[in-house]
Design an enzyme around this catalytic site. Structure first.
Site, mmCIF file in Angstrom:
data_model
loop_
_atom_site.group_PDB
_atom_site.id
_atom_site.type_symbol
_atom_site.label_atom_id
_atom_site.label_comp_id
_atom_site.label_asym_id
_atom_site.label_seq_id
_atom_site.Cartn_x
_atom_site.Cartn_y
_atom_site.Cartn_z
ATOM 1 N N ASP A 31 0.848 -1.199 0.000
ATOM 2 C CA ASP A 31 0.000 0.000 0.000
ATOM 3 C C ASP A 31 0.883 1.248 0.000
ATOM 4 O OD1 ASP A 31 -1.948 1.965 0.455
ATOM 5 O OD2 ASP A 31 -3.161 0.593 1.642
ATOM 6 N N ASP A 32 0.871 2.001 -1.094
ATOM 7 C CA ASP A 32 1.638 3.243 -1.238
ATOM 8 C C ASP A 32 3.140 3.009 -1.357
ATOM 9 O OD1 ASP A 32 -0.838 4.369 -0.902
ATOM 10 O OD2 ASP A 32 -0.367 5.515 0.898
ATOM 11 N N CYS B 135 -6.271 4.179 -3.363
ATOM 12 C CA CYS B 135 -6.467 2.827 -2.816
ATOM 13 C C CYS B 135 -7.652 2.058 -3.380
ATOM 14 C CB CYS B 135 -6.614 2.920 -1.299
ATOM 15 S SG CYS B 135 -5.257 3.783 -0.476
ATOM 16 N N ARG C 285 -7.677 -1.119 -6.260
ATOM 17 C CA ARG C 285 -8.091 -2.474 -5.918
ATOM 18 C C ARG C 285 -9.260 -2.940 -6.772
ATOM 19 N NH1 ARG C 285 -5.288 -0.545 -1.939
ATOM 20 N NH2 ARG C 285 -4.403 -1.862 -0.302
ATOM 21 N N LYS D 281 -5.944 -5.321 3.907
ATOM 22 C CA LYS D 281 -6.911 -4.215 3.756
ATOM 23 C C LYS D 281 -7.852 -4.503 2.591
ATOM 24 C CE LYS D 281 -5.979 -0.061 1.930
ATOM 25 N NZ LYS D 281 -5.517 1.325 1.783
ATOM 26 N N HIS E 217 -11.069 -2.584 1.545
ATOM 27 C CA HIS E 217 -11.255 -1.260 0.953
ATOM 28 C C HIS E 217 -12.165 -1.225 -0.270
ATOM 29 C CE1 HIS E 217 -9.042 2.865 1.144
ATOM 30 N NE2 HIS E 217 -10.338 2.937 1.424
ATOM 31 N N SER F 288 -8.646 2.131 4.977
ATOM 32 C CA SER F 288 -7.252 2.471 5.269
ATOM 33 C C SER F 288 -7.000 2.615 6.764
ATOM 34 C CB SER F 288 -6.861 3.766 4.552
ATOM 35 O OG SER F 288 -6.779 3.556 3.163
ATOM 36 N N HIS G 219 1.318 2.298 4.069
ATOM 37 C CA HIS G 219 0.376 3.405 4.184
ATOM 38 C C HIS G 219 0.511 4.042 5.566
ATOM 39 C CE1 HIS G 219 -3.450 5.574 4.363
ATOM 40 N NE2 HIS G 219 -3.659 5.307 3.072
ATOM 41 N N ASP H 173 -0.345 -0.731 -4.833
ATOM 42 C CA ASP H 173 -1.638 -0.221 -5.307
ATOM 43 C C ASP H 173 -1.511 1.124 -6.006
ATOM 44 O OD1 ASP H 173 -1.080 1.257 -3.005
ATOM 45 O OD2 ASP H 173 -3.151 1.223 -2.288
ATOM 46 N N ASN H 174 -0.464 1.871 -5.704
ATOM 47 C CA ASN H 174 -0.209 3.171 -6.354
ATOM 48 C C ASN H 174 1.166 3.636 -5.905
ATOM 49 O OD1 ASN H 174 -2.771 3.879 -4.165
ATOM 50 N ND2 ASN H 174 -0.748 4.718 -3.699
ATOM 51 N N LYS I 42 1.323 9.350 -5.349
ATOM 52 C CA LYS I 42 -0.079 9.019 -5.119
ATOM 53 C C LYS I 42 -0.993 10.217 -5.356
ATOM 54 C CE LYS I 42 -3.106 7.181 -1.475
ATOM 55 N NZ LYS I 42 -3.148 6.585 -0.118
#
Length: 875
Positions: free
Chosen positions: A555-556, A595, A599, A648, A650, A673, A737, A789-790, A810
């Site tokens: 994540d991130d 996020c 996904r 996660k 989301h 998140s 994240h 994810d990004n 992001k």
């Protein structure tokens, strides 16, 4: 400009029988909810519905002498909140204020006139599009005075003999944006009407060209239509599903046993043979169809004539309406209640709307119909969803009588915010049905087989007008098992039969508050009986065993945070080894640099904006991934895979969107998140962050430094328990994240700060999962994919990563936001040490799993992931 002030209205609950014979057509007692029950959740607001002064079938019928005659034949909503309405008289009106509550100052402006009975309306590219009798027309205002001045033929090519029944409906766009139209057949053509027909000499059928067909109208500039499928009688409504497929209604009549919903696709023949008059024309997809044999029950007819395509849904006559009309997808994301992703179908004679749930079984769409809302002021011909989720109903009953006290009008259906107690889904199983409810059931009543009654029937395929139900049988409900959350019930039923309608009554079921179902009736059209998991597994080719899939998402995480992608500060030996043993994608792009949207793209294979999942959900979001949207884990689960999600989610907090309701057998993690809690770096007062195991909260405000370890340990345990069968393991890690936190074992270990500690622990997690696959002997049949994810959340400074050589991170569409690291490993299948510089997207991953037993992708999803299906294996 016409104002709606002081216009005569009909009360929303007025149901006036306009013709004596209609009294016998109302659904039997016990199968229709009262208007009061329906009103509690879905309130009707009348915009315009002047009371009829005569029966609409009377030869002396005339509209009221004053006011606008709004016989709605097409309707669409505009971005600025206005409505555009086409009328049977041949006009287009722009309506302002229809969404006001109450609508006391509605204003109407005539935009276009002189059209020949338009029966649809869409707005695209600064123009309106409508199907007239003989063409699809593009209508624009080029000088900006608010009145149309450019009427251009966009498509034509179907026959018009002059017969009154030769309606043309549309356009409606599919998931790719291509316009579709449907074309009525003429009835009993004779005399001068024969002059404009085409003849199939071998079969003896005569009709206007392409009558009884569904056609595409691609924007190719040449005005040509593309014939797709035929066998239709009166397909008065069409629309796309949540997956982008096109469906149309057909109305009972000769060769049509009862109202139906059919899945439009190339080469399908739905049974009305007069459409075969065009089978020999250039472009026909039905050249090999025919002749037909009539007088057979539908199961026997399909066996004798394999080219015959049954409908996805039959609507039992009278109980589920008498004249099905428009098809509308609920794409509101929850703003119209708990039915996002389902279809709503207008009903003419009974002035009502029905609801449809669809599922794909063995490559065929089928499903159930349910009552939804009655009591409209007139026949419901057109439906359109507004930006706020409410639904407009366009009314007109000229030529055919209907319930209701008005001859035409416009009403709006508004969700009150109260969730009705309904059967939301009825899913077929090899030995019965799964019922999914909108509210938890009372287990005492729901577990009692006596609370349910089931019967099945089919229809005759013949040239007569409609068919009574035939071969009716009562079915025994052997058991009813309630899920732990109370939202679903598994019914084991004797005697399921393909190509039969299975009618369900559940008058005994109550919710936990003791309330009965608003509509305790449903009808499932079982086109194909699902195969048991064992049969599905046995059907796989011996030389193509189903591989396991492990999908690990950080994540991130930034492009420049991993050694094999150019990182120099953070040590990532396990990811570097994974790249050496597999393939590294250097131009890998996510669906959106945030996020939730990322996904959604990953698990659906769709651009997130196509499916209403842009941005990021939080603890206040009422919506989630549409219940009707295809998800990778659901597809694999139906093919016998064990499935799990640890990390996660989301994609929605509420029950319809929950991971264990969307194909995952197991879930441990958080719903959104990790900053949506008291540890949010900038927003005080956030509620406690919940941790779920399955459907239950097991902890609030956990020690976030344990997340990576906990999810990794659960993943390793899952591999050990499920190694004997194919599995799909999805590990969407919470870190890095913000707020970032490494475990005690890793805190300070990197020597480069908290962010590097977190990433090095993630790297070790990947190593532990790869080691578990090796240790349990399943590595050579497991595809492992790692990605982020990004890009990095750069606004958090030292608590964010690096985008490497790329700009921004992001929440931006620069390379640093959309371009992320991606590695694939599958020993013996994915080439080792390979670098791929070609562009690949997260949407492509669903298609990359080409050796998995999976559904065939079509429509919108195919367009979003067609590109690189063979790239990772190098074949």
């Amino acid at each position: 400009m016409v104002s709606n002030r002081a216009r005569t209205r009909v009360a929303a609950d007025a149901v006036v029988i306009t013709c004596a014979w209609i009294g016998s057509l109302v659904a039997p007692a016990g199968r229709a909810a009262t208007l009061d029950e329906e009103n509690a959740s879905y309130r009707l607001v009348t915009v315009m519905a002047p009371e009829a002064v005569r029966d609409s079938r009377d030869t002396g019928w005339k509209p009221p002498p004053d006011g606008l005659m709004l016989e709605v034949s097409g309707i669409t909503t505009l971005a600025d909140g206005r409505l555009a309405v086409a009328t049977r008289k041949g006009e287009i009106w722009l309506v302002t204020g229809a969404g006001d509550d109450p609508p006391d100052d509605v204003r109407y402006h005539r935009f276009a006139s002189g059209l020949h009975e338009p029966l649809g309306l869409e707005f695209r590219d600064a123009a309106f599009w409508t199907a007239q009798r003989s063409e699809l027309t593009r209508i624009a205002d080029t000088d900006g005075d608010g009145v149309a001045d450019d009427y251009a033929t966009a498509a034509k090519g179907w026959g018009v003999t002059g017969h009154y029944h030769e309606y043309a409906y549309g356009p409606k766009p599919d998931g790719d944006g291509t316009f579709w139209l449907t074309l009525n057949t003429g009835l009993n053509l004779k005399d001068e009407h024969l002059d404009g027909t085409v003849l199939d000499a071998a079969l003896g059928y005569r009709q206007g060209a392409w009558r009884g067909w569904a056609v595409e109208a691609p924007d190719a500039g040449d005005g040509a239509i593309v014939p797709v499928c035929g066998g239709l009688r009166s397909p008065s409504g069409l629309g796309r599903s949540a997956t982008g497929e096109m469906f149309a209604t057909d109305q009972q009549g000769n060769w049509v046993a009862t109202n139906s919903l059919v899945h439009l696709r190339r080469g399908a023949f739905f049974g009305h043979p007069e459409s075969l008059a065009s089978r020999g024309l250039p472009g026909s997809t039905l050249a090999a169809v025919g002749p037909v044999v009539e007088g057979l029950p539908w199961p026997e007819a399909v066996e004798r004539m394999p080219f015959l395509t049954p409908p996805a849904v039959w609507f039992p006559y009278r109980t589920a309406g008498q004249s099905a009309t428009d098809v509308m997808l609920d794409a509101s994301g929850g703003r119209f209640g708990p039915f996002t992703g389902q279809l709503f179908v207008g009903e003419f004679t009974q002035a009502a709307v029905h609801r449809v749930f669809l599922e794909e079984v063995d490559g065929v769409w089928q499903g159930a119909c349910f009552p939804f809302r009655s009591g409209f002021a007139s026949a419901v011909l057109r439906l359109a969803q507004a930006n706020d989720g409410s639904v407009y109903a366009g009314l007109t009953n000229r030529g055919w009588s209907s319930l209701g006290g008005a001859a035409y009008g416009l009403q709006r259906l508004v969700w009150t915010g109260r969730t009705p107690f309904e059967i939301r889904e009825m899913r077929a199983r090899p030995d019965g049905f799964d019922l999914v409810f909108t509210l938890p059931v009372d287990p005492h009543t729901a577990e009692d087989p006596g609370s349910y009654a089931l019967s099945s029937h089919t229809y005759l395929y013949h040239s007569q007008y409609g068919s009574d139900p035939i071969d009716r049988r009562d079915l025994a409900v052997r058991s009813a098992q309630v899920s732990a959350d109370g939202l679903s019930v598994r019914l084991v039923v004797d005697g399921l039969r393909a190509l039969h309608v299975h009618e369900l009554e559940a008058p005994g079921v109550r919710d936990r508050e003791g309330r009965s179902l608003v509509h305790p009736w449903a009808a499932y059209t079982l086109v194909k009986r699902p195969r048991a998991e064992a049969a599905a597994a046995a059907s796989q080719p011996a030389d193509a065993p189903a591989p396991n899939v492990v999908l690990i998402m950080a994540d991130d995480l930034g492009y420049g945070d991993i050694g094999c992608f150019g990182g120099r500060t953070i040590r990532t030996p396990h990811l570097d080894r994974m790249a050496a043993e597999g393939t590294r994608f250097t131009s890998f792009y996510v669906g959106q640099a945030v996020c939730t949207a990322s996904r959604a793209a990953l698990l659906t294979g769709c651009y997130p904006n196509r499916i209403g999942m842009a941005g990021a959900l939080n603890h206040t979001s009422p919506t989630g991934i549409a219940p009707g949207e295809w998800l990778l884990e659901e597809s694999l689960s139906r093919r016998g895979y064990a499935t799990a999600c640890f990390g996660k989610w989301h994609l929605g907090l509420h029950p319809p969107f929950w991971p264990t309701r969307r194909g995952f057998d197991e879930f441990l993690g958080i719903p959104y998140s990790n900053d949506n809690g008291p540890l949010h770096p900038t927003v005080p007062g956030m509620p406690p962050l919940p941790v779920y195991d399955g459907d239950a909260i097991v902890e609030r405000d956990p020690d976030q430094s344990t997340f990576t370890r906990r999810f990794t340990e659960r993943a390793i345990d899952f591999i050990a328990r499920r190694r004997e069968r194919p599995f799909f393991l999805y590990v969407p890690q919470v870190m890095p994240h913000v707020p970032i936190s490494a475990s005690a074992e890793w805190r300070g270990r990197s020597g480069h700060g908290p962010y590097a500690d977190v990433v090095e622990e993630l790297d070790a997690s990947v190593g532990a999962i790869l080691h578990a696959l090796d240790a349990h002997g399943v590595a050579d049949r497991t595809l492992v994919i790692f990605l982020s994810d990004n890009g990095p959340f750069l606004s958090y400074g030292s608590h964010a990563g690096s985008a490497g050589p790329f700009r921004e991170g992001k929440l931006t569409t620069f390379e640093g936001g959309m371009r992320v690291p991606c590695i694939a490993r599958w020993p013996g299948h994915v080439p080792a040490g390979r670098r791929v510089d070609a562009i690949v997207s997260a949407m492509d991953l669903c298609a990359i799993f080409e050796r998995l037993p999976r559904r065939r992708h079509r429509g919108r999803r195919d367009a979003d992931q067609r590109r690189l299906q063979r790239l990772p294996t190098g074949r």
